[in-house]
Design an enzyme around this catalytic site. Structure first.
Site, PDB file in Angstrom:
ATOM      1  N   GLU A 107       0.862  -1.192   0.000  1.00  0.00           N
ATOM      2  CA  GLU A 107       0.000   0.000   0.000  1.00  0.00           C
ATOM      3  C   GLU A 107       0.887   1.228   0.000  1.00  0.00           C
ATOM      4  O   GLU A 107       2.022   1.176   0.439  1.00  0.00           O
ATOM      5  CB  GLU A 107      -0.836   0.036   1.301  1.00  0.00           C
ATOM      6  CG  GLU A 107      -1.661  -1.191   1.528  1.00  0.00           C
ATOM      7  CD  GLU A 107      -2.136  -1.296   2.974  1.00  0.00           C
ATOM      8  OE1 GLU A 107      -2.241  -0.250   3.651  1.00  0.00           O
ATOM      9  OE2 GLU A 107      -2.381  -2.428   3.424  1.00  0.00           O
ATOM     10  N   LYS A 109       2.136   4.650   1.541  1.00  0.00           N
ATOM     11  CA  LYS A 109       2.216   5.169   2.902  1.00  0.00           C
ATOM     12  C   LYS A 109       1.718   6.617   2.896  1.00  0.00           C
ATOM     13  O   LYS A 109       2.337   7.490   2.294  1.00  0.00           O
ATOM     14  CB  LYS A 109       3.659   5.098   3.406  1.00  0.00           C
ATOM     15  CG  LYS A 109       3.813   5.482   4.841  1.00  0.00           C
ATOM     16  CD  LYS A 109       5.214   5.124   5.310  1.00  0.00           C
ATOM     17  CE  LYS A 109       5.441   5.453   6.758  1.00  0.00           C
ATOM     18  NZ  LYS A 109       5.140   6.816   7.131  1.00  0.00           N
ATOM     19  N   ASP A 111       0.925  10.220   4.149  1.00  0.00           N
ATOM     20  CA  ASP A 111       1.602  11.128   5.079  1.00  0.00           C
ATOM     21  C   ASP A 111       0.565  12.000   5.784  1.00  0.00           C
ATOM     22  O   ASP A 111       0.337  13.145   5.420  1.00  0.00           O
ATOM     23  CB  ASP A 111       2.591  12.000   4.298  1.00  0.00           C
ATOM     24  CG  ASP A 111       3.625  12.621   5.207  1.00  0.00           C
ATOM     25  OD1 ASP A 111       3.701  12.219   6.384  1.00  0.00           O
ATOM     26  OD2 ASP A 111       4.345  13.515   4.747  1.00  0.00           O
ATOM     27  N   TYR A 220      -6.781   1.547   6.828  1.00  0.00           N
ATOM     28  CA  TYR A 220      -5.969   0.455   6.287  1.00  0.00           C
ATOM     29  C   TYR A 220      -5.774  -0.706   7.272  1.00  0.00           C
ATOM     30  O   TYR A 220      -5.024  -1.626   6.997  1.00  0.00           O
ATOM     31  CB  TYR A 220      -4.598   0.963   5.815  1.00  0.00           C
ATOM     32  CG  TYR A 220      -3.907   1.890   6.811  1.00  0.00           C
ATOM     33  CD1 TYR A 220      -3.425   1.403   8.010  1.00  0.00           C
ATOM     34  CD2 TYR A 220      -3.748   3.244   6.523  1.00  0.00           C
ATOM     35  CE1 TYR A 220      -2.808   2.240   8.919  1.00  0.00           C
ATOM     36  CE2 TYR A 220      -3.130   4.091   7.434  1.00  0.00           C
ATOM     37  CZ  TYR A 220      -2.663   3.583   8.622  1.00  0.00           C
ATOM     38  OH  TYR A 220      -2.055   4.401   9.531  1.00  0.00           O
ATOM     39  N   LYS A 308      10.866   3.882   2.304  1.00  0.00           N
ATOM     40  CA  LYS A 308      10.802   5.348   2.178  1.00  0.00           C
ATOM     41  C   LYS A 308      11.409   5.787   0.856  1.00  0.00           C
ATOM     42  O   LYS A 308      12.536   5.401   0.515  1.00  0.00           O
ATOM     43  CB  LYS A 308      11.571   6.014   3.330  1.00  0.00           C
ATOM     44  CG  LYS A 308      10.940   5.774   4.689  1.00  0.00           C
ATOM     45  CD  LYS A 308       9.635   6.498   4.841  1.00  0.00           C
ATOM     46  CE  LYS A 308       9.735   7.732   5.532  1.00  0.00           C
ATOM     47  NZ  LYS A 308       9.510   8.348   6.621  1.00  0.00           N
ATOM     48  N   CYS A 402      17.686  48.579  -0.495  1.00  0.00           N
ATOM     49  CA  CYS A 402      16.444  47.809  -0.457  1.00  0.00           C
ATOM     50  C   CYS A 402      15.694  47.932  -1.789  1.00  0.00           C
ATOM     51  O   CYS A 402      15.481  49.054  -2.263  1.00  0.00           O
ATOM     52  CB  CYS A 402      15.582  48.327   0.690  1.00  0.00           C
ATOM     53  SG  CYS A 402      13.922  47.632   0.686  1.00  0.00           S
ATOM     54  N   CYS A 405      12.542  50.237  -1.093  1.00  0.00           N
ATOM     55  CA  CYS A 405      12.558  51.650  -0.674  1.00  0.00           C
ATOM     56  C   CYS A 405      13.903  52.328  -0.892  1.00  0.00           C
ATOM     57  O   CYS A 405      14.069  53.501  -0.559  1.00  0.00           O
ATOM     58  CB  CYS A 405      12.181  51.773   0.800  1.00  0.00           C
ATOM     59  SG  CYS A 405      13.452  51.131   1.895  1.00  0.00           S
ATOM     60  N   CYS A 420      16.731  45.571   5.699  1.00  0.00           N
ATOM     61  CA  CYS A 420      16.497  46.956   5.308  1.00  0.00           C
ATOM     62  C   CYS A 420      16.278  47.728   6.604  1.00  0.00           C
ATOM     63  O   CYS A 420      15.475  47.323   7.434  1.00  0.00           O
ATOM     64  CB  CYS A 420      15.251  47.022   4.420  1.00  0.00           C
ATOM     65  SG  CYS A 420      14.528  48.661   4.350  1.00  0.00           S
ATOM     66  N   CYS A 426       9.592  51.848   4.881  1.00  0.00           N
ATOM     67  CA  CYS A 426       9.791  50.955   3.735  1.00  0.00           C
ATOM     68  C   CYS A 426       8.426  50.358   3.366  1.00  0.00           C
ATOM     69  O   CYS A 426       7.773  49.725   4.193  1.00  0.00           O
ATOM     70  CB  CYS A 426      10.775  49.844   4.090  1.00  0.00           C
ATOM     71  SG  CYS A 426      10.848  48.572   2.827  1.00  0.00           S
TER      72      CYS A 426
HETATM   73  S1  IVH Z   1       0.159   0.026   8.606  1.00  0.00           S
HETATM   74  C1  IVH Z   1       1.018  -1.485  13.209  1.00  0.00           C
HETATM   75  N1  IVH Z   1      -0.356   1.236   6.360  1.00  0.00           N
HETATM   76  O1  IVH Z   1       2.777   5.354   8.886  1.00  0.00           O
HETATM   77  C2  IVH Z   1       1.211  -0.296  12.316  1.00  0.00           C
HETATM   78  N2  IVH Z   1       0.543   2.524   8.143  1.00  0.00           N
HETATM   79  O2  IVH Z   1       5.500   5.610   9.909  1.00  0.00           O
HETATM   80  C3  IVH Z   1       0.434  -0.500  11.086  1.00  0.00           C
HETATM   81  N3  IVH Z   1       0.807   4.904   7.623  1.00  0.00           N
HETATM   82  O3  IVH Z   1       2.043   4.658  12.228  1.00  0.00           O
HETATM   83  C4  IVH Z   1       0.621   0.607  10.168  1.00  0.00           C
HETATM   84  N4  IVH Z   1       0.031   4.798   5.575  1.00  0.00           N
HETATM   85  O4  IVH Z   1       0.322   5.994  10.849  1.00  0.00           O
HETATM   86  C5  IVH Z   1       0.113   1.365   7.614  1.00  0.00           C
HETATM   87  N5  IVH Z   1      -0.905   2.182   4.326  1.00  0.00           N
HETATM   88  C6  IVH Z   1      -0.438   2.317   5.562  1.00  0.00           C
HETATM   89  C7  IVH Z   1      -0.006   3.547   6.074  1.00  0.00           C
HETATM   90  C8  IVH Z   1       0.483   3.614   7.383  1.00  0.00           C
HETATM   91  C9  IVH Z   1       0.523   5.587   6.517  1.00  0.00           C
HETATM   92  C10 IVH Z   1       1.383   5.501   8.851  1.00  0.00           C
HETATM   93  C11 IVH Z   1       0.876   4.928  10.142  1.00  0.00           C
HETATM   94  C12 IVH Z   1       2.108   4.465  10.859  1.00  0.00           C
HETATM   95  C13 IVH Z   1       3.160   5.312  10.233  1.00  0.00           C
HETATM   96  C14 IVH Z   1       4.545   4.748  10.415  1.00  0.00           C
END
Ligand code: IVH
Length: 674
Positions: A107, A109, A111, A220, A308, A402, A405, A420, A426
């Site tokens: 999946e 990740k 943010d 998720y 990452k 500046c 001014c 400045c 200004c």
């Molecule tokens: S699974 C037991 N799936 O990333 C932990 N986490 O850096 C299971 N996160 O704490 C996490 N997308 O908050 C999972 N598709 C995804 C995610 C995800 C974002 C976050 C989650 C986790 C953090 C770790």
């Protein structure tokens, strides 16, 4: 040894500084990547010299914050984090020890901000943030305001269902929200994650911003999925979606680790088309029985890992270096780039921070440079491609005058910034100061945003901030201002009579804003609303502030020497004293013993019991009332909090019986902090 010590102290200072900018001011100056590098260096130095380590330093505190604004929630199953890997080899090593067929669910990740939702018989009953993993914050009411959080599920199982996922702000909403913030003179959010966290963790009084800004959620994870007959993560995702819970579409079942690697590389480029920020891929074993068998460490599961992605970088050319002048006169160089696509958007500008940074990276006009998105939105120049130099590139020097001014530019020894010096007139500084003055934490003058401020100054209507109160209706008519239409698109308009009247009445109303707003609005360097609150609380009125010595100012808890110096200097300058006198004559609030920041206790009823050590019960009651709350003598079902001092008795028992939240004195003190 001394070098280590020096660097260690420097790192403590740097990290503290950048953490404040990031967490408190929503205005980071360095990328997450650079911040992580500082933390990593600190950890290494601390490991080598444990005797010099500051055990109480912020990097030693685990996980996120648990604010006193929210009730605490104990997670029955801890909310874990994930281990990170950065390349395929590390990924292969991670799963190497499992001797079985390996199917994966991969999946993206997300943010965002991790949350947990509890449904009882298909009805949403409780939601919490991750907090430190064990204890989170009860944000049920706020989560209910997110449209995509279903309040009721389709064909839900009977009993308790706990699901986990990520609250986020889509890129589209994020851009719109920041556009509005900039227009209003507020600091833009650094990235969608910050924006989502700041929006979700709002007090009840302010929770309308959740609906206004618009948050989203993706789920998720199902706690104890096997209870529902689910044995695979891929089935869990389908099951969640069938219940009506939002699930991202960016996931795939992968039969082998090499399929997972293909997923990772495919999505490394595809992810820029998503409408939300992702910072990696999560590779999970698909078989849930294996999850139980191999378990987790104290902070992360062994059945999943985050891959990452490195921040995306592209090459482009610097066409020009422009200078913008900020509220305090600081000159910020900005690179104008040959437009290039990066992270899903067209990029044309990159922040260069200051002259030292340009010199350090040897950045010249005409250079081919590598740029990357720093804190997700503001691109930065990583390095110069020196092999592409033709000899035509021009070395950049800060202007001596500046650009707004034409006054002299100075560089104060020990500071990186060029400034400045024309604080008084200004136009660039005046525009920024005016925006700040009119912003919500300042005098909260609605309608007086960026465009109108610029237009006022361009038309020569004002020479200092105080002048806006001298303008007549006719002065406003015909100036440009911007309006946001329903889609948050900015439309430029000319001020008509009706709008002019409304601004005039806004200005009139602003004169009665609390004293703390005025102190914030003055734009004293280093003094935001928190420091302004501390000053107001300590001095009570403007004359006491004007007459204070630097020592007295710095003796206030929470005010460091840098702020103290700046406050002291501010009140030494004649032009500032003149401005204050002008406000005094116009009838502004020039004092206020207690600070009303916000009605954070609106609708809340407090009961006190026992003796408090830091204040009397009357004083504590005053604080509650000042924040819009009520104080009662008796416990009832309606009581929101019982604050229990040292001697406690029947009230405590009754509160426990009725399920009223009980606070220690310290917890109460945390709630009334600025
Ligand atoms: S699974 C037991 N799936 O990333 C932990 N986490 O850096 C299971 N996160 O704490 C996490 N997308 O908050 C999972 N598709 C995804 C995610 C995800 C974002 C976050 C989650 C986790 C953090 C770790």
């Amino acid at each position: 040894m001394n070098d280590f010590k020096e660097r260690l102290n420097e790192l403590y200072k740097l990290i503290e500084h950048h953490a404040k900018l990031y967490y408190d001011d929503d205005a980071p100056e360095i990328s997450d990547f650079e911040y992580d590098a500082l933390v990593k260096e600190l950890k290494e130095l601390e490991q080598a010299h444990p005797d010099l380590a500051r055990k109480d330093f912020l990097t030693h505190k685990v996980g996120g914050q648990v604010s006193e604004l929210f009730a605490k929630v104990q997670h029955e199953t801890p909310m874990l984090s994930l281990d990170n890997v950065f390349n395929n080899q590390e990924l292969e090593n991670f799963f190497a020890r499992i001797e079985r067929d390996k199917n994966f669910t991969c999946e993206m990740k997300i943010d965002g901000l991790a949350v947990s939702l509890v449904y009882e018989d298909g009805i949403f009953v409780k939601g919490a943030t991750r907090g430190n993993g064990q204890t989170g914050e009860d944000v049920t009411a706020n989560l209910k305001l997110i449209e995509s959080v279903p309040k009721k599920l389709n064909n839900a199982p009977a009993g308790r269902l706990e699901v986990r996922g990520e609250v986020l702000m889509t890129l589209e909403r994020f851009r719109a929200v920041n556009q509005v913030r900039e227009e209003r003179g507020e600091n833009p959010f650094a990235n969608p994650r910050n924006a989502a966290a700041g929006t979700l963790r709002q007090s009840e009084k302010n929770n309308h911003v959740i609906t206004e800004r618009g948050l989203d959620i993706f789920l998720y994870y199902i706690v104890d999925a096997q209870k529902f007959g689910i044995t695979k993560q891929s089935d869990a995702l389908k099951w969640l979606a069938a219940l009506g819970l939002p699930v991202q579409t960016a996931w795939e079942f992968c039969e082998t680790l090499s399929d997972a690697e293909n997923f990772i590389s495919k999505w490394q480029t595809q992810r820029e088309k998503l409408n939300y920020v992702t910072d990696g891929a999560v590779i999970k074993l698909d078989d849930l029985t294996q999850w139980q068998e191999i378990g987790a460490t104290s902070h992360a599961p062994r059945w999943a890992v985050a891959f990452k992605y490195p921040p995306e970088e592209v090459k482009t050319k610097i066409l020009e270096i422009q200078i913008s002048v900020g509220r305090t006169g600081v000159l910020t160089p900005v690179a104008v780039l040959e437009p290039v696509r990066l992270g899903g958007t067209q990029v044309q500008r990159a922040g260069l921070h200051n002259a030292d940074e340009i010199a350090r990276k040897d950045i010249r006009v005409g250079d081919v440079v590598k740029v990357r998105k720093a804190a997700e939105i503001i691109p930065e120049v990583v390095e110069v491609d020196k092999s592409a130099r033709t000899g035509e590139e021009k070395i950049f020097t800060m202007p001596e005058r500046c650009p707004a001014c034409n006054s002299l530019i100075i560089k104060i020894p020990g500071e990186v910034a060029h400034r400045c010096i024309n604080r008084a007139s200004c136009p660039a500084q005046l525009k920024e100061s005016l925006k700040y003055f009119a912003s919500r934490d300042g005098m909260n003058i609605k309608g007086l945003g960026n465009t109108l401020a610029a237009s006022l100054i361009k038309a020569g209507k004002i020479k200092n901030i105080g002048d806006i109160y001298k303008l007549k209706i006719e002065d406003w008519i015909g100036l440009e201002w911007t309006k946001l239409n329903k889609d948050d698109k900015i439309i430029i308009r000319k001020v008509q009579r009706k709008m002019a009247e409304s601004i005039m009445s806004e200005l009139e109303n602003s004169k009665s804003r609390p004293f703390v707003n005025l102190i914030t609005a003055l734009g004293i360097r280093e003094v935001g609303k928190n420091a302004a609150g501390l000053l107001v609380e300590h001095f009570g009125n403007v004359d006491a502030m004007i007459n204070a010595t630097e020592e007295e100012i710095s003796s206030i808890e929470g005010i460091g020497p840098v702020i103290a110096r700046s406050v002291f200097e501010f009140f030494q300058m004649k032009e500032n004293l003149d401005l204050i006198n002008q406000f005094r004559e116009m009838g502004f609030q020039m004092g206020g013993a207690v600070v009303v920041h916000e009605n954070r206790f609106d609708g809340k009823i407090f009961v006190f019991t026992g003796t408090l050590s830091s204040m009397t019960r009357e004083e504590a009651g005053e604080k509650v009332k000042n924040f819009g709350g009520k104080v009662s003598n008796a416990i009832s079902k309606k009581t929101s909090y019982l604050v229990a001092g040292d001697k406690t008795g029947s009230k405590l028992i009754k509160a426990e019986k009725l399920g009223v939240k009980i606070l220690s004195e310290q917890e109460f003190l945390n709630m009334i902090k600025f």
